[in-house]
Scaffold this active site. Structure first.
Site, PDB file in Angstrom:
ATOM      1  N   GLU A  79       0.944  -1.421  -0.314  1.00 25.97           N
ATOM      2  CA  GLU A  79       0.081  -0.450  -0.049  1.00 25.97           C
ATOM      3  C   GLU A  79       0.776   1.145   0.049  1.00 25.97           C
ATOM      4  O   GLU A  79       0.963   2.266  -0.229  1.00 25.97           O
ATOM      5  CB  GLU A  79      -0.590   0.032   1.065  1.00 25.97           C
ATOM      6  CG  GLU A  79      -2.036   0.200   0.777  1.00 25.97           C
ATOM      7  CD  GLU A  79      -2.936   0.170   2.140  1.00 25.97           C
ATOM      8  OE1 GLU A  79      -4.453  -0.048   1.779  1.00 25.97           O
ATOM      9  OE2 GLU A  79      -2.896   0.787   2.985  1.00 25.97           O
ATOM     10  N   HIS A 104       7.105 -26.584   0.519  1.00 21.49           N
ATOM     11  CA  HIS A 104       6.651 -27.598   0.252  1.00 21.49           C
ATOM     12  C   HIS A 104       5.594 -26.695  -0.804  1.00 21.49           C
ATOM     13  O   HIS A 104       5.252 -27.678  -1.572  1.00 21.49           O
ATOM     14  CB  HIS A 104       6.185 -28.948   0.712  1.00 21.49           C
ATOM     15  CG  HIS A 104       7.504 -28.907   1.804  1.00 21.49           C
ATOM     16  ND1 HIS A 104       8.064 -30.572   1.501  1.00 21.49           N
ATOM     17  CD2 HIS A 104       8.325 -28.346   2.718  1.00 21.49           C
ATOM     18  CE1 HIS A 104       9.149 -30.454   2.422  1.00 21.49           C
ATOM     19  NE2 HIS A 104       9.566 -29.401   3.359  1.00 21.49           N
ATOM     20  N   LYS A 123     -13.562   1.290  -3.281  1.00 19.86           N
ATOM     21  CA  LYS A 123     -14.386   1.502  -1.853  1.00 19.86           C
ATOM     22  C   LYS A 123     -16.015   3.242  -2.522  1.00 19.86           C
ATOM     23  O   LYS A 123     -17.211   2.846  -1.966  1.00 19.86           O
ATOM     24  CB  LYS A 123     -13.406   2.569  -0.772  1.00 19.86           C
ATOM     25  CG  LYS A 123     -12.751   2.753   0.419  1.00 19.86           C
ATOM     26  CD  LYS A 123     -12.752   3.255   1.237  1.00 19.86           C
ATOM     27  CE  LYS A 123     -11.539   2.453   1.910  1.00 19.86           C
ATOM     28  NZ  LYS A 123     -10.903   3.896   2.948  1.00 19.86           N
TER      29      LYS A 123
HETATM   30  O1  PA5 Z   1      -3.043   1.410   5.894  1.00 18.72           O
HETATM   31  C1  PA5 Z   1      -3.800   2.050   6.278  1.00 18.72           C
HETATM   32  O2  PA5 Z   1      -4.055   3.322   5.935  1.00 18.72           O
HETATM   33  C2  PA5 Z   1      -5.558   1.464   5.263  1.00 18.72           C
HETATM   34  O3  PA5 Z   1      -5.481  -0.221   5.337  1.00 18.72           O
HETATM   35  C3  PA5 Z   1      -6.256   1.014   6.884  1.00 18.72           C
HETATM   36  O4  PA5 Z   1      -5.433   1.095   7.819  1.00 18.72           O
HETATM   37  C4  PA5 Z   1      -7.387   0.534   6.593  1.00 18.72           C
HETATM   38  O5  PA5 Z   1      -8.164   0.896   5.097  1.00 18.72           O
HETATM   39  C5  PA5 Z   1      -8.565   0.508   7.749  1.00 18.72           C
HETATM   40  O6  PA5 Z   1      -8.878   2.184   7.543  1.00 18.72           O
HETATM   41  P1  PA5 Z   1      -9.740   2.877   8.607  1.00 18.72           P
HETATM   42  O7  PA5 Z   1      -8.873   2.448   9.800  1.00 18.72           O
HETATM   43  O8  PA5 Z   1     -10.244   4.262   9.062  1.00 18.72           O
HETATM   44  O9  PA5 Z   1     -10.403   1.957   9.523  1.00 18.72           O
END
Ligand code: PA5
Length: 467
Positions: free
Chosen positions: A294, A323, A436
């Protein structure tokens, strides 16, 4: 301290086509790396830079409040149920799995020293949710709902289901079974928590989800199940001090960032495999996969050019995946750099009894499983290098909070440095927004009507493809 061995990415070992002359590259990038490290440390206190995670090891206030609350609820609950997803769940999951006794939730109260069991619901599979709720006695469960934005659909739908059930089972008292971890200024969860009077913990500004494990997001669940958070804090601080060193020869986060960056861009290693040789570290690979993917997978660089950059992370587990995946890694496309995580000393030393003399297995008798696991890691690393496949190895002297905090914090800094090398914003995630928004549209959220129409048109013929 944890250690990084980069011998097996050196071109002297894996060849010029697949490796780099490590020391020469360290020398070439010395000034650039020094500049990146000083810049990160200069910017870390500035609002809007998303670098507050670099200060989490020094947040004595959070540690104090977490400990105070953990002491207050000690012995009151049999279960902790964490609701969260992505960065709000993976760090907690990774470190509880690593630091608690294996099979924690199956142990008796006594074996758990009366600390509660812990469950992470990080998905919205209806069968899993119903299955867990059938099993959990909610009256004896403390629900920690974690969401920075306060409105993530997965987390908030879980929360709505569980809050409703808690209320019907406990009446007005249900509030004592909920603790919210969220942003201090914005988000629906903050409003609900204030209105309803839940205990609340704050995720500081400028700490993104995947960099939040050392805020209350992770520290609270750790403290609730009896993990020593002082050990964790000491690990972060010592690693932070080490990583402030601007000399690449002394800074393992910078070394590993540069190695991954160069192998990706110069040697075509577009995949980063994370392979701990310890089942307890299995979810560290999941946490790393999110952090690396990410943070670095980006369409545009900081100049606005289209670059479509980023290594694809893959999770593997040693020795299990020897394996299943190693055949591909040895003989398939040479497009990976593999990170082994090795444990110096396990908590247990498990001997294999000398009970058979068959040639095929007799040699195992009298040895330890510990030696076997580490021999397999050594053997696999050397075999991979015979096929000219580059690997790095990180060694944890032991599995404890101190070294794991070092490891995770080192990966965070490595990611930030890699982001600067790639010249991208490692702290944003614009690529997750489209899906989203489509989900909001499909679920009828107000304001998304136009997207809903567009989406229905696009999905019109999906049935032809057997959906
Ligand atoms: O790293 C990130 O920003 C995302 O993976 C968030 O942690 C994830 O989308 C969850 O978001 P939130 O904490 O706002 O629910």
């Amino acid at each position: 301290m944890i250690r990084l061995n980069y011998k097996y990415v050196d071109s002297a070992v894996v060849g010029l086509e697949n490796g780099i002359s490590v020391q020469r590259e360290f020398d070439n990038y010395k000034d650039i790396i020094a500049g990146i490290i000083s810049d990160l440390n200069k910017r870390k206190d500035k609002p809007g830079q998303w670098l507050q995670w670099m200060n989490l090891g020094y947040s004595e206030e959070t540690v104090w409040y977490v400990k105070e609350y953990a002491a207050l609820v000690e012995n009151r609950f049999e279960n902790i149920l964490v609701l969260g997803i992505g960065g709000s769940a993976l760090g907690g999951l990774a470190l509880t799995e690593a630091l608690l006794k294996p099979f924690w939730n199956f142990l008796s109260n006594e074996q758990r020293n009366n600390y509660p069991r812990i469950f992470f619901l990080d998905n919205i599979d209806p069968d899993t949710i119903v299955g867990l709720l059938d099993f959990l006695d909610l009256k004896k469960t403390l629900v920690n709902v974690i969401t920075k934005s306060g409105s993530t659909a997965e987390t908030m739908s879980q929360f709505m289901i569980i809050k409703d059930k808690l209320e019907s089972e406990l009446g007005a008292d249900y509030r004592k079974n909920i603790v919210a971890t969220t942003d201090k200024n914005t988000g629906v969860l903050k409003q609900i928590a204030e209105q309803e009077g839940y205990k609340m913990f704050i995720i500081p500004d400028d700490v993104g989800g995947r960099f939040s494990v050392f805020s209350a997001v992770g520290l609270l669940p750790f403290a609730l199940v009896g993990i020593d958070i002082d050990d964790i804090i000491n690990g972060i601080k010592d690693m932070d001090l080490a990583l402030k060193n601007t000399d690449i020869n002394e800074n393992i986060a910078a070394q590993n960032a540069l190695i991954h960056y160069l192998l990706d861009l110069k040697k075509g290693k577009s995949i980063s495999v994370m392979m701990p040789y310890s089942s307890r570290l299995k979810y560290v690979a999941d946490w790393y996969a999110q952090l690396w993917a990410e943070s670095l997978g980006k369409q545009q660089n900081l100049n606005g050019d289209i670059v479509n950059i980023g290594q694809t992370p893959i999770k593997a587990l040693g020795a299990t995946d020897q394996h299943s995946q190693i055949q591909l890694y040895n003989e398939g496309p040479n497009d990976k750099i593999i990170t082994f995580i090795r444990v110096g000393e396990f908590d247990n030393n498990l001997q294999i009894p000398n009970i058979f003399e068959y040639t095929g297995i007799g040699y195992l008798g009298g040895k330890s499983v510990n030696d076997l696991l580490n021999a397999e890691a050594d053997a696999t690393r050397v075999a991979l290098s015979d096929f000219n496949r580059p690997t790095v190895t990180i060694t944890l002297p032991k599995i404890n909070g101190y070294y794991l905090a070092q490891l995770l914090y080192m990966f965070e800094v490595q990611t930030a440095i890699a982001g600067s090398l790639y010249n991208i914003d490692a702290f944003s995630q614009p690529g997750v927004e489209q899906a989203k928004n489509y989900t909001y549209a499909l679920m009828g959220r107000v304001g998304y009507e136009e997207s809903a129409n567009l989406l229905h048109e696009k999905m019109n013929e999906d049935f032809i493809y057997n959906d």
